[in-house]
Design a protein around this motif. Structure first.
Motif, PDB file in Angstrom:
ATOM      1  N   ASN A 108       0.810  -1.217   0.000  1.00  0.00           N
ATOM      2  CA  ASN A 108       0.000   0.000   0.000  1.00  0.00           C
ATOM      3  C   ASN A 108       0.845   1.269   0.000  1.00  0.00           C
ATOM      4  O   ASN A 108       0.325   2.366  -0.135  1.00  0.00           O
ATOM      5  N   THR A 137       2.522   2.996  -2.134  1.00  0.00           N
ATOM      6  CA  THR A 137       2.764   3.191  -3.566  1.00  0.00           C
ATOM      7  C   THR A 137       3.754   4.314  -3.853  1.00  0.00           C
ATOM      8  O   THR A 137       4.512   4.226  -4.821  1.00  0.00           O
ATOM      9  N   GLN A 177      -2.120  -6.556   3.352  1.00  0.00           N
ATOM     10  CA  GLN A 177      -1.238  -5.911   2.389  1.00  0.00           C
ATOM     11  C   GLN A 177      -0.148  -6.895   1.983  1.00  0.00           C
ATOM     12  O   GLN A 177       0.333  -7.667   2.811  1.00  0.00           O
TER      13      GLN A 177
END
Length: 185
Positions: free
Chosen positions: A129, A131, A159
């Motif tokens: 997550n 990014t 995740q």
């Protein structure tokens, strides 16, 4: 002490531990650093942090050159000297996110790792997550090597944990993209 265009990377000082604890206790930062529970960290964590700083191959404080603001830290650790591999860890205070500081400091540290420490590879893991971090790591030459699917529970969902590395030969090919940082005595 090292310098990049806008940043200074220096050894940890006693006064830095207060800032490091603020960084590690920031919920947006902590959930990107740990696969453990995101909980307030206290005296025990500070003691462990002090030990960690002294046991790493490299652990430096990142601060702005112009006014010496604490930005965060970057470290190389878990060095496997036979294989010339070390893991990279870093964190910046959220107020410094999105300014290009991560890219700037990563370019310096990776170059330093290969040219001065004679490493062959620098490895890391990052949560799926995150990014923005993945984008920066790719930008400076890291390549995804593997994924641990749904390995970290955060914010009510699973995740992935993404493993990445940059090799010295990858770095030689990608370093043309940024300025060559300098070392300051």
């Amino acid at each position: 002490m090292f310098e990049t265009d806008r940043l200074r990377l220096r050894a940890v000082r006693e006064a830095d531990f207060e800032n490091l604890m603020v960084l590690f206790n920031h919920d947006r930062v902590e959930k990107m650093l740990t696969s453990g529970f995101v909980v307030p960290l206290g005296v025990k964590a500070e003691k462990e942090l002090r030990e960690m700083c002294s046991s790493r191959l490299l652990y430096v404080i990142i601060e702005t050159k112009d006014n010496h603001e604490f930005v965060g830290f970057i470290s190389l650790w878990d060095a496997q000297m036979k294989n010339r591999d070390a893991r990279l860890g870093m964190a910046l205070l959220p107020s410094f996110w999105g300014r290009g500081y991560a890219t700037e400091v990563l370019r310096f540290i990776i170059d330093y790792a290969f040219r001065q420490l004679a490493l062959h590879r620098v490895s890391l893991h990052v949560f799926g997550n995150n990014t923005a971090a993945i984008k920066v790591y790719n930008k400076v030459g890291f390549v995804q090597e593997g994924v641990q699917r749904k390995a970290n529970w955060i914010d009510g969902k699973w995740q992935d944990v993404i493993w990445m590395a940059v090799l010295d030969e990858d770095w030689e090919a990608s370093k043309q993209e940024g300025p060559n940082p300098k070392t300051v005595s």
